[in-house]
Design a protein around this motif. Structure first.
Motif, mmCIF file in Angstrom:
data_model
loop_
_atom_site.group_PDB
_atom_site.id
_atom_site.type_symbol
_atom_site.label_atom_id
_atom_site.label_comp_id
_atom_site.label_asym_id
_atom_site.label_seq_id
_atom_site.Cartn_x
_atom_site.Cartn_y
_atom_site.Cartn_z
ATOM 1 N N ASP A 112 20.184 5.068 78.647
ATOM 2 C CA ASP A 112 20.251 3.850 79.465
ATOM 3 C C ASP A 112 21.019 4.093 80.754
ATOM 4 N N ASP A 171 15.972 3.046 92.907
ATOM 5 C CA ASP A 171 14.691 2.482 93.341
ATOM 6 C C ASP A 171 14.906 1.152 94.044
ATOM 7 N N HIS A 189 21.128 6.856 82.458
ATOM 8 C CA HIS A 189 20.225 7.577 83.361
ATOM 9 C C HIS A 189 19.124 6.653 83.891
ATOM 10 N N ASP A 190 18.583 5.802 83.014
ATOM 11 C CA ASP A 190 17.548 4.869 83.467
ATOM 12 C C ASP A 190 18.110 3.870 84.469
ATOM 13 N N ALA A 199 18.447 5.417 87.851
ATOM 14 C CA ALA A 199 17.144 5.518 88.514
ATOM 15 C C ALA A 199 16.667 4.165 89.023
ATOM 16 N N ILE A 200 16.906 3.107 88.248
ATOM 17 C CA ILE A 200 16.496 1.763 88.676
ATOM 18 C C ILE A 200 17.293 1.322 89.896
ATOM 19 N N ALA A 216 11.496 -2.632 90.370
ATOM 20 C CA ALA A 216 12.136 -1.356 90.044
ATOM 21 C C ALA A 216 12.209 -1.150 88.540
ATOM 22 N N VAL A 217 12.494 -2.214 87.797
ATOM 23 C CA VAL A 217 12.521 -2.119 86.332
ATOM 24 C C VAL A 217 11.139 -1.778 85.798
ATOM 25 N N ALA A 250 8.671 -0.306 87.312
ATOM 26 C CA ALA A 250 8.271 1.043 87.681
ATOM 27 C C ALA A 250 8.893 2.082 86.759
ATOM 28 N N ARG A 251 10.122 1.830 86.314
ATOM 29 C CA ARG A 251 10.813 2.807 85.470
ATOM 30 C C ARG A 251 10.516 2.622 83.988
ATOM 31 N N LEU A 252 10.473 1.349 83.534
ATOM 32 C CA LEU A 252 10.424 1.078 82.099
ATOM 33 C C LEU A 252 9.098 0.502 81.620
#
Length: 372
Positions: free
Chosen positions: A355, A365, A357-358, A361-362, A305-306, A308-310
């Motif tokens: 951070d 996910d 918001h991220d 999202a993580i 998940a990390v 995919a987002r970052l």
């Protein structure tokens, strides 16, 4: 549900450990509209209690049980903040306030993530008001409540601020254990000119500490740094220049990896002390044994998940102090993942709004992957 607004509302509810009341009201009011059944209860008595805890559960058909754990209590703010520690303020891209990163921001992010996902399987929130304090009647009491009702998670994520330089760089898959041991050596007070009429406890204590200081517990493991013993206090309290003291005391702290158990270490120290000072009193307290969740499904899901987002994969680590994951590890696989920890426990604690918001999202996910 806006993660910044929820984080701000939690910060504004002053919750110096042990937390109670208003800050739990804020979280409950956010969880009930998205389908959670919320139970709040108070556990324990003085001196370590009473402590308020919250257990929230949302069930939606068959599927795994995923738990999120955290704490709403915060350390005292101290003096010297730019603005009030419990008056959340946005300045630039930062949200300031005590608990912003440790760990009201993560609790808000997980709640916000749930608000935007369809219900699936079982999700629970295990939230205590006493992690920064003695932690006697917090997560331990929550676990007992869950065991009594058969509500045992398959996986658990603790939202501690594990990230170091940037969000997502570190997942904690284990922690060292911690024990503190007090040593009291009695003697017999007397005049320094007549030592045969006195009994000086200091040399006996010093010899015991010298042996303890020479111990090498281990050289570390694949996942843990070497265990260490530190002498953190030595007290005689003798202000006179012509008096042999009647007592001497010391305190040691041991941080240890999964090659050791806290109670075994206490007993080892006790044997050494009694060799040099048979009448000494040794009192030890285990604040938590070491634990390790071997890399596998839980760490993979978080890492995926990390990434995919970052765009990068986190490091798996066991560094740092203790957390309530040490208790949760007794009932299910547990890992810790949350915000950047650079300002936790400091003046002007702050979280980067991007951070928040991220992280939301993580977390969302992670839930999708668990319930896929």
């Amino acid at each position: 549900m806006d993660v910044v607004e929820l984080t701000s509302a939690l910060i504004a509810a002053e919750s110096i450990t042990p937390a109670q009341g208003a800050v739990f009201d804020v979280l409950e009011q956010a969880l009930v509209p998205i389908g959670f059944t919320v139970e709040r209860f108070v556990a324990g008595e003085a001196p370590d209690g009473p402590v308020e805890n919250l257990l929230a559960v949302r069930r939606a058909g068959a599927g795994p049980h995923f738990a999120f754990a955290g704490h709403l209590d915060v350390v005292p703010p101290g003096e010297g903040w730019t603005s009030s520690a419990f008056d959340p303020q946005v300045r630039g891209d930062l949200l300031y306030g005590r608990g912003a990163v440790d760990m009201k921001g993560a609790i808000a992010a997980f709640t916000a993530a749930l608000a935007h996902l369809p219900a699936a399987g079982t999700v629970s929130l295990i939230i205590t008001g006493d992690e920064e304090g003695p932690a006697t009647y917090g997560t331990v009491a929550l676990i007992e409540r869950m065991q009594a009702t058969g509500l045992i998670p398959d996986l658990c994520l603790v939202g501690e601020p594990t990230s170091s330089a940037r969000l997502g760089d570190t997942i904690k898959i284990g922690r060292r254990g911690s024990t503190v041991i007090d040593i009291d050596v009695p003697g017999r007070q007397g005049h320094v000119a007549y030592p045969h009429l006195a009994d000086n406890p200091v040399p006996r204590l010093v010899r015991a500490l010298a042996e303890i200081d020479g111990i090498v517990l281990d050289e570390g493991t694949d996942w843990f740094q070497p265990s260490n013993i530190e002498i953190i206090d030595l007290t005689v309290g003798n202000r006179a220049t012509n008096v042999i003291p009647g007592k001497a005391a010391a305190r040691i702290s041991i941080r240890f990896n999964d090659r050791h158990r806290g109670q075994d270490l206490i007993e080892r120290i006790e044997r050494i002390v009694h060799t040099h000072a048979p009448a000494a009193i040794v009192r030890g307290r285990v604040y938590g044994d070491a634990f390790l969740t071997e890399p596998g499904r839980l760490s993979d899901v978080i890492s995926d998940a990390v990434e995919a987002r970052l765009g990068f994969r986190p490091e798996l680590s066991t560094s740092g102090g203790t957390s309530d994951a040490r208790f949760l590890s007794r009932i299910c696989p547990v890992a810790e993942f949350g915000l950047v920890n650079a300002t936790m426990h400091k003046l002007d604690e702050a979280v980067a709004i991007p951070d928040l918001h991220d992280l939301t999202a993580i977390y969302a996910d992670i839930l999708r992957r668990v319930f896929a």
